[in-house]
Design an enzyme around this catalytic site. Structure first.
Site, PDB file in Angstrom:
ATOM      1  CB  CYS A  68      30.695  38.966  23.807  1.00 23.55           C
ATOM      2  SG  CYS A  68      30.848  38.307  22.147  1.00 23.55           S
ATOM      3  CD  GLU A  92      45.098  46.564  33.473  1.00 25.05           C
ATOM      4  OE1 GLU A  92      44.359  45.773  34.077  1.00 25.05           O
ATOM      5  OE2 GLU A  92      46.165  46.984  33.941  1.00 25.05           O
ATOM      6  CB  CYS A 106      33.863  35.922  24.501  1.00 19.90           C
ATOM      7  SG  CYS A 106      32.112  35.510  24.464  1.00 19.90           S
ATOM      8  CD  GLU A 142      46.072  51.360  35.516  1.00 19.06           C
ATOM      9  OE1 GLU A 142      46.327  50.461  36.328  1.00 19.06           O
ATOM     10  OE2 GLU A 142      45.046  51.376  34.825  1.00 19.06           O
ATOM     11  CD  GLU A 184      41.110  48.657  41.887  1.00 19.37           C
ATOM     12  OE1 GLU A 184      40.756  49.802  41.533  1.00 19.37           O
ATOM     13  OE2 GLU A 184      41.600  47.821  41.120  1.00 19.37           O
ATOM     14  CE  LYS A 185      37.030  48.046  52.303  1.00 18.66           C
ATOM     15  NZ  LYS A 185      36.767  46.847  51.482  1.00 18.66           N
ATOM     16  CG  PHE A 186      42.198  48.716  52.332  1.00 22.74           C
ATOM     17  CD1 PHE A 186      42.080  49.862  53.119  1.00 22.74           C
ATOM     18  CD2 PHE A 186      41.363  47.634  52.594  1.00 22.74           C
ATOM     19  CE1 PHE A 186      41.151  49.924  54.156  1.00 22.74           C
ATOM     20  CE2 PHE A 186      40.439  47.693  53.629  1.00 22.74           C
ATOM     21  CZ  PHE A 186      40.321  48.841  54.411  1.00 22.74           C
ATOM     22  CG  HIS A 187      45.332  50.031  44.497  1.00 24.52           C
ATOM     23  ND1 HIS A 187      46.080  51.076  44.021  1.00 24.52           N
ATOM     24  CD2 HIS A 187      45.715  48.935  43.785  1.00 24.52           C
ATOM     25  CE1 HIS A 187      46.876  50.627  43.060  1.00 24.52           C
ATOM     26  NE2 HIS A 187      46.673  49.332  42.905  1.00 24.52           N
TER      27      HIS A 187
END
Ligand code: GLA
Ligand code: ZN
Length: 674
Positions: free
Chosen positions: A116, A151, A156, A306, A354-357
């Site tokens: 919030c 980001e 809320c 990014e 995100e292990k395969f990012h």
């Protein structure tokens, strides 16, 4: 405050807190960063539970050591405030920090980006950790910039946010009578007696009072900006005077980025284009336009915070970046006025979502990977082009892209609930300009427009107070205005204008829009050139989705509709006004219409692009300027090598080879004294 750098930034998001029990890996990371020409990393995004594992127990030593180790190798740090994700202890002890959704349901702990913005507790906790970070690390010579949160987005609907909304409304409207009038609440008997009765829009409550929806969106931007100010103030209280950024997202609709950018010293953004889903140049235009939007937010250099070095893992298909695309995408940020490009992320995480990012360093961990080699090549280019840092982009063309207008337009019922194809309409203009080698700015209605030669208003549904007057002055003084169907329809609170549209520009354009026809998906009409029209247009084009029927009030028709009961009605018109001209595109023409029309129009109005000629398909040309020097950047997003058109005046080639054909995905940079 300005963010100044004497080199182009190259690096990425780095989360060493995931590897604190592996000093060997931490050491290897720094060596590989150095080897790949990375000169900056973003640290601390999502590190809160490592920085403050228990309430009030601050552990910054590990971070300081990493900043120091990086610095010794010439790698700077962009230091994040950790508010993008909060620790569990905080959610457990202070449930008010958890967001409430529009159905008034409070979320459980988990995920990220979900606090919030109004909660005094969350504000107190962020202020405390930000201040301490600033005190401890804000003056380290390795830290060059603050990265505020991550980001920002979402909303809320908790009681605290409801009362902040009501306060905001009260300040905006003064009296409830005024609000009722501006919001048209008599419709469906929704008149309010006092501000306390107002609730944010909800799926289980009010969602069709358009002005309420619009003001709620405005409030969310206001409250987020207020939260950013709060975060920055804490850094200042901690004694840091470093500039700040926040990473924005691709055409994110939840926040008005022109307003958010006012809180930042430099804009940065996260870009994840899906290359190879269509012709590569199409994706390049799409990504390039968003770069231009990000640059235009402050009319200053920005950077890419990014991007994925190879495939993401959250898109529907994890497409590998083909060889050359990582380089081309990173350099495109520079070509469009950016101060460099960073990746998400430096080292691939071992577990969780995100292990395969994709990452610069993958689970294998070696420097002998295809991706790592391309990162090295990009690092080398960034280094060789460091003189471009600080140069700016000057644009002759601007397109109006305004959040308020888009919010209101997309929220309305009619004229085409199946899709207005708004962003495509903006992109069609953009491509038309870019194909003639023009730099393009994207501006909102509050921006200055006098410095441009040509201004496009694609579907600018809302005309805010004073905007039409500004456009009128622009044309009067010699500007070229191109506006389209579904423009100038409603005012600041989404009330329809009376007495004809486009509001207050009917005399400038020499037309009145009388009716608008929504077309089924399968339907099309045609735009047919009139005999001897002044742009020499000879082809017919199809048009779809929306066809505006105009009454001629002194303008000349260059094209007319080819079918339906409005066959023969004007589809493209021009009117002379003051020293300028005002063009009206009545229908959603196909892309090639915009290409041919803009090409002919620029020639007609003597507005020339960077190299004064048509650009081979697939080639992007942009220019940047600095202290008496102009840089020309050429990138090949086509399918074949191309010969590049070289400016007539003397140029020096500072990257690539201008004599040879430019290979696909490669770059040439020329330098010219001006
Ligand atoms: C966003 C976030 C990052 C990461 C990437 C993955 O841009 O800011 O933390 O999740 O997406 O693509
Ligand atoms: Zn709230």
């Amino acid at each position: 405050m300005n963010f100044k750098t004497d080199k182009l930034l190259h690096g990425g998001d780095y989360n060493p807190e995931q590897w604190l029990n592996r000093p060997d890996i931490l050491e290897q990371d720094i060596n590989m960063l150095e080897e790949s020409g990375c000169n900056v990393v973003t640290l601390g995004v999502f590190s809160w539970s490592t920085l403050e594992p228990e309430e009030g127990n601050f552990q910054f030593g590990w971070l300081e050591e990493i900043i120091e180790n990086l610095y010794r190798k010439g790698i700077s740090t962009i230091l994040a405030t950790p508010s993008g994700a909060r620790p569990k202890w905080m959610a457990d002890k202070y449930p008010e920090v958890l967001r409430v959704d529009d159905t008034r349901r409070r979320m459980l702990f988990g995920e990220r980006h979900n606090h919030c913005y109004t909660s005094p507790v969350y504000r107190e906790k962020t202020a405390m950790i930000n201040r301490k970070l600033a005190e401890k690390l804000g003056s380290h010579p390795g830290v060059i910039l603050w990265h505020i949160s991550n980001e920002y987005g979402g909303e809320c609907h908790c009681p605290l946010c409801q009362s902040a909304f009501r306060k905001w409304l009260k300040e905006r409207y003064g009296t409830i009578e005024n609000l009722n009038d501006q919001w048209c609440t008599t419709f469906w008997s929704h008149t309010y007696q006092n501000f306390e009765q107002i609730e944010s829009p909800s799926l289980i409550g009010e969602r069709n009072l358009h002005a309420l929806n619009l003001d709620w969106k405005r409030f969310v931007t206001y409250q987020t900006a207020d939260f950013i100010r709060h975060e920055v103030q804490a850094l200042r209280d901690g004694g840091s005077s470093l500039p700040v950024t926040a990473n924005l997202m691709y055409y994110y609709q939840g926040l008005d980025y022109f307003k958010i950018a006012k809180e930042l010293d430099i804009v940065s953004w996260d870009t994840y284009p899906t290359w190879h889903k269509e012709e590569v140049i199409e994706t390049a235009y799409d990504n390039g336009m968003c770069h231009d939007l990000m640059r235009s937010l402050k009319r200053k250099p920005f950077f890419q915070m990014e991007s994925c070095p190879t495939s993401t893992n959250w898109q529907s298909v994890s497409k590998l970046k083909k060889p050359g695309v990582l380089f081309a995408q990173s350099m495109q940020a520079v070509a469009h006025g950016g101060e460099g490009a960073l990746y998400f992320q430096v080292r691939q995480s071992r577990g969780a979502s995100e292990k395969f990012h994709g990452a610069v360093i993958d689970h294998y961990g070696g420097n002998d990977t295809r991706v790592f080699r391309e990162v090295c090549k990009t690092g080398d280019a960034m280094k060789r082009l460091s003189q471009l840092a600080g140069s700016t982009v000057r644009s002759k063309a601007a397109i109006v892209y305004d959040w308020d207008s888009q919010w209101a337009m997309e929220d309305s019922q009619g004229p085409r609930n199946k899709g207005l194809h708004y962003l495509e309409a903006v992109q069609k203009f953009y491509r038309g300009f870019r194909q003639q080698g023009l730099n393009v700015d994207l501006v909102d209605m509050d921006c200055e427009i006098d410095s441009y030669e040509i201004l496009a208003l694609p579907m600018v549904y809302m005309f805010k107070a004073g905007f039409a007057q500004k456009v009128r002055t622009f044309v009067k003084n010699g500007g070229v205005l191109v506006t389209t169907y579904w423009s100038g329809i409603a005012d600041d609170t989404d009330r329809c204008f009376l007495k004809g549209t486009p509001h207050d520009l009917m005399d400038v354009l020499g037309i009145r829009s009388t009716e608008i026809d929504g077309l089924y998906d399968w339907e099309e009409n045609q735009m047919v050139p009139t005999e001897g029209n002044e742009l020499g247009l000879t082809r017919s084009y199809t048009c779809r989705y929306l066809c505006d029927l105009v009454e001629m009030r002194g303008s000349r028709a260059l094209m007319t509709y080819g079918s339906d009961f409005y066959k023969g009605y004007s589809a493209l018109t021009v009117n002379d006004y003051g020293k300028g001209s005002a063009w009206y595109v009545a229908a959603d023409g196909e892309q090639s219409f915009y290409e041919d029309f803009i090409k002919a129009l620029l020639k007609h109005c003597s507005i020339s692009g960077a190299v004064g000629c048509d650009i081979p398909r697939g080639l992007e040309i942009t220019t940047r300027e600095k202290e008496g020097v102009r840089y020309y950047l050429y990138q090949n997003f086509g399918t074949e090598p191309v010969r590049i058109p070289i400016p007539e005046a003397d140029v020096e080639c500072i990257y690539g080879d201008m004599e040879k054909e430019l290979p696909v995905y490669e770059l040439v940079v020329l330098k010219q004294k001006i």
